[in-house]
Enzyme design. Structure first.
Site, PDB file in Angstrom:
ATOM      1  N   THR A  27       0.853  -1.181   0.000  1.00  0.00           N
ATOM      2  CA  THR A  27       0.000   0.000   0.000  1.00  0.00           C
ATOM      3  C   THR A  27       0.895   1.239   0.000  1.00  0.00           C
ATOM      4  OG1 THR A  27      -0.133  -0.065   2.392  1.00  0.00           O
ATOM      5  CG2 THR A  27      -1.934  -1.075   1.216  1.00  0.00           C
ATOM      6  N   SER A 122      -6.228  11.865   1.882  1.00  0.00           N
ATOM      7  CA  SER A 122      -7.020  12.074   0.669  1.00  0.00           C
ATOM      8  C   SER A 122      -8.477  12.414   0.956  1.00  0.00           C
ATOM      9  CB  SER A 122      -6.900  10.853  -0.231  1.00  0.00           C
ATOM     10  OG  SER A 122      -7.461  11.131  -1.490  1.00  0.00           O
ATOM     11  N   HIS A 123      -9.389  11.566   0.497  1.00  0.00           N
ATOM     12  CA  HIS A 123     -10.827  11.862   0.601  1.00  0.00           C
ATOM     13  C   HIS A 123     -11.419  11.381   1.927  1.00  0.00           C
ATOM     14  CE1 HIS A 123      -9.911   8.028  -1.138  1.00  0.00           C
ATOM     15  NE2 HIS A 123     -11.024   7.580  -0.590  1.00  0.00           N
ATOM     16  N   LYS A 135       2.082  10.237   2.835  1.00  0.00           N
ATOM     17  CA  LYS A 135       2.371   9.623   1.539  1.00  0.00           C
ATOM     18  C   LYS A 135       3.785  10.033   1.125  1.00  0.00           C
ATOM     19  CE  LYS A 135      -1.063  11.552  -0.849  1.00  0.00           C
ATOM     20  NZ  LYS A 135      -1.869  11.755  -2.071  1.00  0.00           N
ATOM     21  N   ASP A 286     -11.256  16.635  -4.041  1.00  0.00           N
ATOM     22  CA  ASP A 286     -11.212  15.936  -2.757  1.00  0.00           C
ATOM     23  C   ASP A 286     -10.228  16.602  -1.790  1.00  0.00           C
ATOM     24  OD1 ASP A 286      -8.814  15.116  -3.933  1.00  0.00           O
ATOM     25  OD2 ASP A 286      -8.876  13.144  -2.991  1.00  0.00           O
ATOM     26  N   ASP A 288      -7.114  16.227  -0.808  1.00  0.00           N
ATOM     27  CA  ASP A 288      -5.762  16.608  -1.217  1.00  0.00           C
ATOM     28  C   ASP A 288      -5.694  17.107  -2.655  1.00  0.00           C
ATOM     29  OD1 ASP A 288      -6.332  14.013  -2.110  1.00  0.00           O
ATOM     30  OD2 ASP A 288      -4.226  13.474  -2.212  1.00  0.00           O
ATOM     31  N   ASP A 290      -6.489  15.797  -5.640  1.00  0.00           N
ATOM     32  CA  ASP A 290      -6.173  15.009  -6.832  1.00  0.00           C
ATOM     33  C   ASP A 290      -7.408  14.436  -7.527  1.00  0.00           C
ATOM     34  OD1 ASP A 290      -6.618  13.144  -4.852  1.00  0.00           O
ATOM     35  OD2 ASP A 290      -4.702  12.090  -5.097  1.00  0.00           O
ATOM     36  N   ARG A 291      -8.565  14.461  -6.863  1.00  0.00           N
ATOM     37  CA  ARG A 291      -9.777  13.946  -7.517  1.00  0.00           C
ATOM     38  C   ARG A 291     -10.655  15.087  -8.029  1.00  0.00           C
ATOM     39  NH1 ARG A 291     -12.144   8.772  -4.337  1.00  0.00           N
ATOM     40  NH2 ARG A 291     -10.143   7.724  -4.026  1.00  0.00           N
ATOM     41  N   THR A 353      -5.572  -0.753 -10.133  1.00  0.00           N
ATOM     42  CA  THR A 353      -6.025   0.449  -9.434  1.00  0.00           C
ATOM     43  C   THR A 353      -4.862   1.124  -8.707  1.00  0.00           C
ATOM     44  OG1 THR A 353      -8.224  -0.452  -9.160  1.00  0.00           O
ATOM     45  CG2 THR A 353      -7.557   1.206  -7.563  1.00  0.00           C
ATOM     46  N   GLU A 372      -8.816   7.102 -13.703  1.00  0.00           N
ATOM     47  CA  GLU A 372      -9.461   6.042 -12.948  1.00  0.00           C
ATOM     48  C   GLU A 372     -10.938   6.388 -12.777  1.00  0.00           C
ATOM     49  OE1 GLU A 372      -7.001   3.943  -9.822  1.00  0.00           O
ATOM     50  OE2 GLU A 372      -6.580   6.032  -9.371  1.00  0.00           O
ATOM     51  N   GLU A 373     -11.755   5.354 -12.593  1.00  0.00           N
ATOM     52  CA  GLU A 373     -13.189   5.573 -12.398  1.00  0.00           C
ATOM     53  C   GLU A 373     -13.487   6.322 -11.107  1.00  0.00           C
ATOM     54  OE1 GLU A 373     -14.334   3.887  -9.590  1.00  0.00           O
ATOM     55  OE2 GLU A 373     -12.313   3.010  -9.471  1.00  0.00           O
ATOM     56  N   LYS A 385      -2.738  12.201 -10.146  1.00  0.00           N
ATOM     57  CA  LYS A 385      -3.974  12.701 -10.733  1.00  0.00           C
ATOM     58  C   LYS A 385      -4.166  14.131 -10.256  1.00  0.00           C
ATOM     59  CE  LYS A 385      -6.715  10.140  -7.265  1.00  0.00           C
ATOM     60  NZ  LYS A 385      -5.863   9.087  -6.703  1.00  0.00           N
ATOM     61  N   ARG A 505     -16.134  -3.074  -3.277  1.00  0.00           N
ATOM     62  CA  ARG A 505     -16.538  -2.264  -4.423  1.00  0.00           C
ATOM     63  C   ARG A 505     -16.985  -3.187  -5.551  1.00  0.00           C
ATOM     64  NH1 ARG A 505     -14.750   2.410  -2.422  1.00  0.00           N
ATOM     65  NH2 ARG A 505     -12.563   2.760  -1.894  1.00  0.00           N
TER      66      ARG A 505
HETATM   67  C1  VG1 Z   1      -9.321   4.243  -4.072  1.00  0.00           C
HETATM   68  C2  VG1 Z   1      -9.735   4.302  -5.536  1.00  0.00           C
HETATM   69  C3  VG1 Z   1      -8.492   4.254  -6.406  1.00  0.00           C
HETATM   70  C4  VG1 Z   1      -7.552   5.390  -6.023  1.00  0.00           C
HETATM   71  C5  VG1 Z   1      -7.235   5.330  -4.531  1.00  0.00           C
HETATM   72  C6  VG1 Z   1      -6.414   6.518  -4.069  1.00  0.00           C
HETATM   73  O1  VG1 Z   1      -8.660   3.032  -3.815  1.00  0.00           O
HETATM   74  O2  VG1 Z   1     -10.620   3.255  -5.855  1.00  0.00           O
HETATM   75  O3  VG1 Z   1      -8.875   4.326  -7.755  1.00  0.00           O
HETATM   76  O4  VG1 Z   1      -6.361   5.306  -6.751  1.00  0.00           O
HETATM   77  O5  VG1 Z   1      -8.443   5.329  -3.786  1.00  0.00           O
HETATM   78  O6  VG1 Z   1      -7.065   7.725  -4.322  1.00  0.00           O
HETATM   79  P1  VG1 Z   1      -9.385   1.772  -3.141  1.00  0.00           P
HETATM   80  O7  VG1 Z   1      -8.325   0.742  -2.951  1.00  0.00           O
HETATM   81  O8  VG1 Z   1     -10.017   2.265  -1.871  1.00  0.00           O
HETATM   82  O9  VG1 Z   1     -10.452   1.341  -4.105  1.00  0.00           O
HETATM   83  V1  VG1 Z   1      -6.748   9.094  -3.383  1.00  0.00           V
HETATM   84  O10 VG1 Z   1      -7.664  10.333  -3.921  1.00  0.00           O
HETATM   85  O11 VG1 Z   1      -6.705   8.473  -1.905  1.00  0.00           O
HETATM   86  O12 VG1 Z   1      -5.084   9.439  -3.671  1.00  0.00           O
HETATM   87 CO    CO Z   2      -7.034  12.221  -3.127  1.00  0.00          CO
END
Ligand code: VG1
Ligand code: CO
Length: 552
Positions: A27, A122-123, A135, A286, A288, A290-291, A353, A372-373, A385, A505
């Protein structure tokens, strides 16, 4: 310039037995509750392992900042003092410690740093009861590969002490230079360099004209890191009226919100755009930065479609006027971009992913755009991103095409067909139940081939495995795929980023050619597949949940 001349490293014993016993190798970084990060020596132990593992620490330059959440300033203080103890020659950090993930990636690259430490979960929600994260990005500006995170993990297993200096806390309130012993600390405005980069990529003049022409827009920064960036970009440089940026002040707990730009957590913005007629364009980023989520008047742009639209319209932006070398998407992302790439005659890659898997392809010049989706879109301008980049790219397309977001989508589907797509998340499921469900389904895969599923036949079923085209490294076990004979598919994954229990998911995708019905509600278009996977995987029995927590 303030300086602490005699900053002698002190060795402190690490008291925790194995601080990262539950840290999974592979991770990216460490994402845990704020409470866990506040345990004595917890943050310090992880940072020690980073400094022992990252190449070039002695005499190198490091970029440091975060999304402003609770814990950000304390972590900056600790990391600065530990960097000084490890012989780092310069740390570039930012006013208020505010630095988005893509802006950090840019700084690492432009300042030729050995890497960066980004403080963010992140989110995930923040605050004393929320999450915190550390990170690590490498010298190319991107998330470090699995080999690095595995080495950090190995290091933490035997760690007995860490090295730090005593020094007064550095004032982050304004740009300035400081010293801790021999180490220089440069505090810069974290917005400047990023905004300059955006001005090189896009035609700001044409976007300004669009915004002046009765084009009300709403951007929701969700009280997270993009507020200061968005205010500078949209209100100060592009002329959007004051107030176009909502929730623009970063708060330590994100105003008690969940800084995840989707229809559930960015509900207020979604309602403004989808149920009202006051705005022509809406977007959110989001924690940080990036989304991104893109909305038009009464129109939600699915992130998989967004990547396809950017690819099809890329030459409208100055930075991509000469075309794209190739594109890539993560495996669960819909194949909408594949269809565009085929028509453009460019390569299209399918990766596991996580952004780190795009790094090699970007560095080698094989791809220009990727996505990414999960609301992530980006390009070769950085190695992360980039939420605001995607928003500007959409504005650039709208500025050149002068039509609505809904019209762009309709025309896209009429040309390429439509990939109906949805992701169903079951969050905070008991870990055993989630793994039980996943393992059972994985065990069933070989026998599923040839069976009926949602009125179709299962053509193939496997667990996705990836061979990196550049360095040939192999990554296994990246998600269960059930592929149907008409090209539709269901993917089942367990999240690697949640901190409470497990998150399942389910990704659903079905293609309708341009001659078919392009105007269905995705939940209706995918209804038979949704009920088929719910039955097959025994979702309700095993999770006790009769519906997903989040539907995208
Ligand atoms: C999720 C998303 C993945 C993304 C990751 C980090 O991971 O599905 O597409 O790259 O978050 O995003 P997971 O393993 O929970 O599905 V972020 O915005 O935390 O840098
Ligand atoms: Co993020």
């Amino acid at each position: 310039m303030s300086s602490t001349a005699t900053a002698e490293p002190i060795q402190r014993q690490v008291r925790l037995e194995t601080p990262f016993s539950d840290q999974k190798p592979g991770t990216s970084g460490l994402r845990k509750s704020s409470e866990q990060f506040e345990q004595p020596n917890y943050l310090e132990s992880f940072v020690e392992a980073i400094f022992r593992t990252l190449p070039g620490v002695q005499g190198g330059t490091l970029v440091l900042g975060g999304d402003g959440r609770y814990g950000n300033r304390r972590a900056i203080d600790v990391i600065l003092r530990m960097a000084a103890a490890h012989g780092v020659s310069k740390v570039i950090t930012t006013t208020g410690g505010i630095l988005s993930t893509p802006a950090a990636s840019n700084l690492i690259r432009s300042r030729k740093a050995i890497g960066g430490i980004i403080l963010s979960a992140s989110h995930n929600p923040g605050g004393p009861n929320g999450d915190f994260g550390v990170k690590v990005n490498g010298a190319n500006g991107g998330p470090t590969p699995a080999s690095f995170t595995d080495a950090v993990y190995e290091c933490t297993k035997t760690l007995e002490q860490y090295s730090i200096v005593e020094a007064p806390t550095i004032d982050l309130d304004a740009p300035s230079n400081h010293g801790i012993g021999a180490m220089v600390v440069e505090v810069i405005d974290g917005v400047d360099d990023f905004v300059e980069l955006m001005q090189e990529l896009f035609d700001f003049e044409s976007i300004r004209d669009l915004i002046r022409s009765d084009f009300p827009l709403a951007f929701d920064a969700m009280h997270a890191v993009t507020g200061p960036y968005a205010t500078r970009l949209f209100e100060e440089l592009l002329g959007a009226p004051a107030g176009s940026v909502r929730n623009g002040i970063p708060l330590e707990d994100f105003g008690k919100g969940h800084p995840d730009p989707n229809l559930t957590y960015a509900h207020d913005l979604a309602e403004l755009l989808l149920e009202g007629d006051d705005y022509r364009f809406g977007a959110a980023c989001d924690g940080d930065g990036d989304r991104n989520m893109i909305l038009g008047q009464r129109c939600f742009v699915n992130p998989s479609d967004s990547l396809a639209v950017l690819t099809a319209n890329a030459t409208l932006a100055p930075a991509y006027a000469d075309g794209l070398s190739g594109v890539a998407r993560s495996m669960p992302t819909s194949a909408a971009v594949d269809v565009v790439a085929k028509e453009l005659g460019i390569e299209c890659f399918e990766t596991p992913t996580g952004w780190k898997f795009f790094g090699n392809l970007l560095d080698a010049g094989r791809i220009t755009l990727c996505g990414e989706e999960s609301f992530g879109t980006g390009s070769n301008h950085v190695r992360e991103k980039d939420g605001l980049w995607a928003v500007l790219f959409w504005l650039q397309i709208l500025a050149k095409r002068r039509c609505s977001v809904a019209e762009i989508m309709d025309e896209h589907w009429k040309r390429f067909g439509r990939h109906y797509y949805s992701r169903h998340d079951y969050e905070a499921v008991a870990s055993e139940a989630a793994h039980g469900l996943y393992d059972r389904l994985e065990g069933m895969l070989p026998d599923l081939i040839g069976q009926a599923f949602a009125g179709r036949q299962i053509a193939n079923a496997d667990n996705f495995s990836y061979v990196d085209p550049i360095d040939s490294s192999v990554t296994k076990g990246q998600g269960l795929r059930i592929l149907l004979d008409d090209g539709s598919r269901v993917v089942v994954r367990l999240s690697g980023t949640g901190t409470k229990g497990a998150t399942i998911r389910i990704y659903l995708e079905s293609y309708v050619p341009s001659s078919g019905d392009l105007a269905m509600d995705p939940q209706v278009a995918l209804a038979d597949m949704i009920s088929a996977i719910n039955q097959l995987a025994e979702i309700e029995q095993r999770t006790g949940m009769d519906r997903p927590t989040v539907i995208t």
